[in-house]
Design a protein around this motif. Structure first.
Motif, short mmCIF file in Angstrom:
data_model
loop_
_atom_site.label_atom_id
_atom_site.label_comp_id
_atom_site.label_asym_id
_atom_site.label_seq_id
_atom_site.Cartn_x
_atom_site.Cartn_y
_atom_site.Cartn_z
N GLU A 211 2.80 6.08 -11.36
CA GLU A 211 2.99 6.82 -10.26
C GLU A 211 1.79 6.86 -9.31
O GLU A 211 1.78 7.01 -8.17
N ASP A 212 0.68 6.95 -10.21
CA ASP A 212 -0.57 7.34 -9.43
C ASP A 212 -1.31 5.89 -9.53
O ASP A 212 -1.55 5.29 -10.40
N LEU A 213 -1.94 5.68 -8.12
CA LEU A 213 -2.61 4.34 -8.12
C LEU A 213 -3.86 4.10 -9.09
O LEU A 213 -4.10 3.08 -9.44
N LYS A 214 -4.56 5.14 -8.94
CA LYS A 214 -5.91 5.11 -9.78
C LYS A 214 -5.42 4.66 -11.32
O LYS A 214 -6.32 3.83 -11.87
N ASP A 215 -4.64 5.60 -11.75
CA ASP A 215 -4.19 5.55 -13.08
C ASP A 215 -3.87 4.13 -13.52
O ASP A 215 -3.94 3.63 -14.35
N PHE A 216 -2.85 3.66 -12.27
CA PHE A 216 -2.28 2.25 -12.50
C PHE A 216 -3.37 1.26 -12.63
O PHE A 216 -3.45 0.23 -13.70
N VAL A 217 -4.51 1.11 -11.65
CA VAL A 217 -5.48 0.14 -11.91
C VAL A 217 -6.31 0.37 -13.04
O VAL A 217 -6.56 -0.87 -13.34
N SER A 218 -6.32 1.42 -13.33
CA SER A 218 -7.30 1.74 -14.53
C SER A 218 -6.64 1.10 -15.75
O SER A 218 -7.41 0.85 -16.95
N GLN A 219 -5.33 0.87 -15.95
CA GLN A 219 -4.51 0.44 -17.22
C GLN A 219 -4.68 -1.29 -17.04
O GLN A 219 -4.26 -1.77 -18.18
N CYS A 220 -4.66 -1.91 -16.07
CA CYS A 220 -4.46 -3.30 -15.70
C CYS A 220 -5.68 -4.17 -15.95
O CYS A 220 -6.80 -3.83 -15.53
N ASP A 221 -5.33 -5.37 -16.75
CA ASP A 221 -6.28 -6.23 -16.86
C ASP A 221 -6.13 -7.32 -15.48
O ASP A 221 -7.15 -7.76 -15.17
N ILE A 222 -5.04 -7.36 -15.09
CA ILE A 222 -4.67 -8.23 -14.04
C ILE A 222 -3.98 -7.52 -12.96
O ILE A 222 -2.81 -7.00 -13.39
N ILE A 223 -4.16 -7.60 -11.83
CA ILE A 223 -3.39 -7.02 -10.67
C ILE A 223 -2.99 -7.94 -9.51
O ILE A 223 -3.81 -8.66 -9.25
N THR A 224 -1.51 -7.96 -9.39
CA THR A 224 -1.35 -8.59 -8.24
C THR A 224 -0.65 -7.95 -6.98
O THR A 224 -0.10 -6.81 -7.37
N VAL A 225 -0.95 -8.15 -5.94
CA VAL A 225 -0.63 -7.31 -4.78
C VAL A 225 0.53 -7.98 -3.88
O VAL A 225 0.64 -9.21 -3.55
N ASN A 226 1.85 -7.22 -3.86
CA ASN A 226 3.04 -7.70 -3.37
C ASN A 226 3.50 -6.77 -2.34
O ASN A 226 4.82 -6.80 -2.56
N ALA A 227 2.79 -5.95 -1.70
CA ALA A 227 3.36 -4.97 -0.81
C ALA A 227 3.06 -5.55 0.76
O ALA A 227 2.01 -6.29 1.05
N PRO A 228 3.94 -5.24 1.79
CA PRO A 228 3.75 -5.47 3.31
C PRO A 228 2.44 -4.80 3.57
O PRO A 228 1.90 -3.84 2.88
N LEU A 229 1.69 -5.27 4.56
CA LEU A 229 0.58 -4.62 5.22
C LEU A 229 1.15 -3.72 6.43
O LEU A 229 2.03 -4.03 7.26
N HIS A 230 0.89 -2.39 6.06
CA HIS A 230 1.09 -1.43 7.14
C HIS A 230 0.19 -0.31 7.00
O HIS A 230 -0.74 -0.45 6.37
N GLU A 231 0.38 0.79 7.93
CA GLU A 231 -0.77 1.83 7.79
C GLU A 231 -1.03 2.38 6.45
O GLU A 231 -2.34 2.78 6.10
N GLY A 232 -0.01 2.30 5.62
CA GLY A 232 -0.33 2.84 4.18
C GLY A 232 -0.87 2.09 3.40
O GLY A 232 -1.37 2.37 1.92
#
Ligand code: NAD
Length: 358
Positions: A211-232
């Motif tokens: 649920e937490d983005l920093k927590d998420f990225v700190s666990q990954c060796d490989i990250i793929t971005v698959n979200a639309p572009l918007h204000e958030g």
């Protein structure tokens, strides 16, 4: 009725290959369909500045069609000018080139051909992960140069097996990426998305939501971005967030260039904080010749898997999004209900939850 389409110039390739349907030359194969009904169909690739074909003709167009590969940027200011505009159709997936809040305010519908190229992109993501992790590009360049020094490329080559892989956004593309990665036996598959996957879908790919983005990225060796572009999501991956990545992580972004801070990514690759960055989307398209992402490298001289925006425009995908564009037009012209999954903005209201939490 005036239909305006902004498509990219396909040059000689588009003349030789009629299946390049998303080009200026092949016009999504809808000219006959529109003209036989007495509609005017204007197509151009000239889209920048007040004197461009796009900005001139948007003033009295009822329908705007544009591909994300060469987008006509419909800003809030241009909406003021587009007095007759009723519907924008994205020939593909991703409608961030349109100011969606302005579309709601002006009662202009926005539709995209949802799902039309999601397999094409998911395959590209898996390819990008493999080419970064296995250090493919420098190895191939070595061969073209006539050299042969195995240790020089093997020193930065790894297996995908056993890695923690996470997707930011687990919608149509993100989920397909997870499905395709499962057979590689990753240590774990993670996802970060405000929308939770249905329990059966989570179980089918054995994915865990963080649920937490920093927590998420700190666990990954490989990250793929698959979200639309918007204000958030604009600038979501910036210097601060990159500092929470595992040192030497790989990042793949085929979603939208502006989700990543251009200079922060280049600096992280240069320092080795990122081992690799790959994708096909840029903050401005076409990308300027001197865009730092064209040539950025990691300290060992590799780690760059950038290509022009084409992952979602394979010939297979073009057939699907050209047909989908015609179907949306046909629904509009005959007053039929649109496929709910294609509606980004309905009449004066949002039709999707994928463009941020509102
Ligand atoms: P989708 O609507 O099926 O899924 C998007 C998911 O992202 C949703 O689950 C949504 O909740 C999630 N999301 C939104 N904002 C988020 C955020 N800030 N953080 C985490 N998750 C977030 O869309 P899709 O079909 O999977 O496509 C996703 C995007 O991929 C498109 O909007 C488009 O920008 C891009 N795309 C690129 C290409 C290409 O050729 N490179 C082609 C197609 C789509």
């Amino acid at each position: 009725m005036k239909v305006l389409a902004i498509l990219y110039s396909g040059g000689a390739a588009a003349k030789e290959e009629p299946r390049l349907l998303g080009t200026l030359e092949n016009e999504l194969a809808i000219r006959e369909y529109l003209e036989s009904q007495g509609h005017e169909y204007l197509v151009s690739d000239d889209k920048e500045g007040p004197d461009s074909f796009f900005q001139k003709h948007i003033a009295d167009a009822e329908v705007l069609i544009t591909t994300p590969f060469h987008p006509g940027y419909l800003t809030a200011d241009l909406f003021e000018k587009a007095k007759k505009l009723k519907i924008c159709i994205t020939a593909g997936v991703g409608s961030d080139h349109i100011d969606l809040n302005a579309a709601v305010a002006h009662q202009v519908q926005v539709l995209e051909v949802s799902g039309s190229n999601v397999v094409s992109v998911a395959e590209h993501v898996v390819m990008n992960i493999l080419l970064l992790v296995r250090n493919f590009v420098p190895a191939h360049e070595m061969i073209e140069r006539g050299d042969w020094q195995v240790s020089q490329v093997a020193r930065n080559a790894f297996d995908v097996e056993g890695k923690v892989i996470g997707t930011i956004g687990a919608g149509r593309i993100g989920y397909r990426v997870l499905q395709r990665l499962l057979p590689f036996n990753p240590k774990e598959l993670l996802y970060y998305d405000y929308a939770t996957l249905p329990a059966e879908a989570e179980k089918a790919v054995n994915a865990r939501r963080v649920e937490d983005l920093k927590d998420f990225v700190s666990q990954c060796d490989i990250i793929t971005v698959n979200a639309p572009l918007h204000e958030g999501s604009r600038g979501l991956i910036n210097t601060e967030l990159l500092s929470h990545f595992k040192k030497g992580a790989w990042l793949v972004n085929t979603a939208r260039g502006a989700i990543c801070d251009k200079d922060a990514v280049a600096a992280a690759l240069k320092s080795g904080q990122l081992r690799g960055y790959a994708g096909d989307v840029w903050d401005v398209q076409p990308a300027p010749r001197d865009h730092v992402w064209r040539t950025m490298k990691n300290p060992l001289g590799g780690g760059n898997g950038m290509v022009p925006h084409y992952s979602g425009t394979t010939l297979d995908a073009q057939a699907r999004y050209a047909k989908g564009t015609k179907d949306i037009l046909d629904n509009y012209l005959t007053g039929k209900e649109q496929e709910p999954g294609n509606v980004i903005i309905g009449l004066g209201k949002w039709g999707t939850k994928a463009y941020g939490q509102r």
